[in-house]
Design an enzyme around this catalytic site. Sequence first.
Site, PDB file in Angstrom:
ATOM      1  CG  ASP A   1      38.357  48.025  40.964  1.00  0.00           C
ATOM      2  OD1 ASP A   1      38.845  46.988  40.494  1.00  0.00           O
ATOM      3  OD2 ASP A   1      37.302  48.052  41.621  1.00  0.00           O
TER       4      ASP A   1
ATOM      5  CG  ASP B   1      34.362  49.703  44.111  1.00  0.00           C
ATOM      6  OD1 ASP B   1      35.342  48.944  44.030  1.00  0.00           O
ATOM      7  OD2 ASP B   1      33.267  49.460  43.572  1.00  0.00           O
TER       8      ASP B   1
ATOM      9  CG  ASP C   1      40.121  48.646  44.835  1.00  0.00           C
ATOM     10  OD1 ASP C   1      40.878  47.965  44.117  1.00  0.00           O
ATOM     11  OD2 ASP C   1      38.893  48.715  44.661  1.00  0.00           O
TER      12      ASP C   1
END
Length: 932
Positions: free
Chosen positions: A348, A673, A677
């Site tokens: 990410d 985070d 995700d």
Amino acid sequence: MERTRQARSTGRRPAAAAGGTADPAHHGLPLHEVVLLLGTDHVQGLASAEVARRQVQFGANVLPRSRGGGIFRKLARQFNNPLVYVLLAAAAVTLFLGEYLDSGVILAVVLVNTVIGFVQEVRAEAALDALHSLVRTRAVVVRDGQRQEVPSEDLVPGDLVLLDAGDKVPADLRLVRLSGLRADESALTGESDAVAKDEVVLPLTTPVADRRNMVYSGTLVTAGTGAGVVVAIGGETELGEIHRLMGAVQPVATPLTQKLARFSMTLTVAILALAAVAFLAGVARGQEPDQMFTAAVALAVGAIPEGLPAAVTVTLAIGVRRMARRRAVVRRLPVVETLGSTTVICSDKTGTFTENQMTVRAIWTPAGTYDVTGSGYGPEGRILPAGAGVRGAAEEAGGAAATATADVALHWSLLAGGACNDAKVIREGNAWQVQGDPTEAAMLVAAGKGGVDAAHFLAATPRRAALPFTSERQYMATLHSPRLPDGSDTGQDTVLVKGAVERVLELCSRQMDSHGVEGHLTTQAVLEVAHRFAGTGLRVLATAVMHLPAGTALSGANLHGHMTLTGLQAMFDPPREAAAAAVRACHQAGVAVKMITGDHVGTAATIAGAVGITADRADRTALTGTELDAIPADQLPDAVERATVFARVSPEQKLRLIGALQSRGHVAAMTGDGVNDAPALRQANVGIAMGRSGTEVAKEASDIVLTDDDFATIEAAVEEGRNVFDNLTKFIVWTLPTNMGEGLVILVAILAGATLPVLPTQILWINMTTAVCLGLMLAFEPKEPGLMSRPPRAPGRPLLTWTLTLRILLVSTLLVAGTWWIFELELAGGASLAEARTAAVNVFVAVELFYLFSCRSLTRSVWRIGFFSNRWVILGVLVQAAGQLAITYSPVMNGLFHTAPISVDTWLRILGIAVLASLVVAVDKRFRRHTF
């Protein structure tokens, strides 16, 4: 119906509306249709009686609980592993032989592995349960026309919910009215900026991250006020969709688990077949069946590597400890090794490659351009003329005060950013936290770096009125009335503005120079500067000021065409300082790095370039979620392989990306985070969550948590993972020759009709003591040079290569030959059977001991890696030597293990065999080094 078909064509699931329809596209309907479908009133809300009816119909506004079976079912699942079958067989055999201590040790190993697996399964379920904390809150609703506060669990579709800054959104809402409403949706979508909301009807294909007329359960209101009707609750919300995806994902078996399972199954079949052949061969030669059964059992005991599970567990545990020292906390032991097999890291952007803290990086005024140093929300940093940062720390030390004083326009630009602002930055422990919009926080911090005290200005010049930021207005304005010490007016108010460049320019007719003099506005030049900043991935806001007669009302009409432009502030979420070096190290190690984010493609591409993901890869592409949906399923793996940046992707698309990479044979690690995700973290071979900024949902879904949120820690973890696999391979290459040699010694004796050179109890002594005192010491072996310069292991590569298999066969042959030679030699020299068997036992241990030093490196000599670089090996050798002296000369041990004291001459012959075997292995290593 047409809308329903279109909505389904976008890939979204159907979700039941209150009125019984199956149309989830509330963002694409006019407000009056949404209200009609939901059977509600967007002013009076629902009637209490209708709320009660719907609570019965739709249930509570909570996510469904995970159901993984009871405790006993979870425990039973841990035994479904070939390696456990081998261990249980070994325990049964040793129990049959009356060796209760050894049987207890083996059963203890099984118990430890079972407990570890059980704990990991419980933690996986906790990942789903952690989502519930995101929707537990209280909500302000309008029912029967009256405002009231209720638990979020009591909400039903059609409820009218009121929102204010700081509120957690309790359900998915279609907005019916708002004023300056902004929401932080980063945990759900990956969008780093707070999203400005409005009531406009959107196309049906609009992705979640761009649905400005909706707010979603679990997100946070950062500014403004609003009201919305509930369109989805519980499992039907976007958060519920993530919950469903996580529940559907089955954790992927690690390469180590897969290889050990195949290895254990092969070993089990081979051992049983060999024991059966030995039994039948002995019976065919006329031996008594009960004697042959005992011999076959001895063969099986010798061939089973009882120490392997303990070695795996200890080696992984040591890797866990080493990784913890490098700020990576492992939640599931086998993934330590999986990191060493990783071929691609999908990360990410927000909070992983970046700081997840908006930071002003550059400021332009009509007098010039300035660089802003420092990152994040901390006060460290200064404002310097562009390029001054390269002239040394001495100039930087005095830079801030000099530029703030020298450029009046800069002063007013910083003041507008800091005082026309509703955010707060507070210190909690060693970290700075934001209350409010991250963009406003960035401008507030920049003002402090320039020596402008917004709080002092507000104390002396209080805010009297404000025009909040809206998607239509695209700017915020505040009116300040100065007060003299005696309380009288100065006769003049000050208006500060910040907002989108084009909209602020429409308000301005002049611009301010460095002396505070107002001159002609050069609109085209300002736009060129703004476009230049935006081209580098920066978000640009303009600032302006004007003075009004005291008492004048604040309105857009009073501002339009009368303000003075003071400057532009360009900001972005900066990349982490160590991210570029970590990406470079991963590329050097043959590990691909891809960015998967919910943010805009331009921002993602800029960060990817800054950290080196797209460096020297002009042929690689960036794909958006919309483009991914348009790619046929059979072409998706190839497209995903080529691209390095994926932007504006949904949680479901992240799952597809991970699955596409795994279909190409990749071992994929996923970092993230946010709640969005979590499904991909669970699907990946290794899920890595951020410990500081990560949500509890992401942490619970992950295998590893980075305590420092630093992508660079992943590179260190990959290095540790490779070392763990190296050490496990070294142990297997060390232990298998002994097990194979013991089995072959028994088999040769059976086929030859000869006396057994070693007894089952003696075999157990060899296996258990050497595994603990010698083999486990390899778990402490330090990393070898060049560990991160070689490519990752191919996922399909077997646990043992052909070169290592040949080495195992070579050492096994040496053990069999040496054992039979000394056994027959001792008997021929007049030694007793017990003495001959004692010599044979010590040959096995001595060859293992010398071979241990060779296995410390599979390609290099022990002298090159340092004889004393692993002092645990030296300690283990001393303990093993003491044990061999005890079993040879202690009367108690002689009675237990049927051994007898041997002479010095016999010891010399034993050492000669061990040295000779060591020299043969060294020659083999020398000539096969390049085929490893």
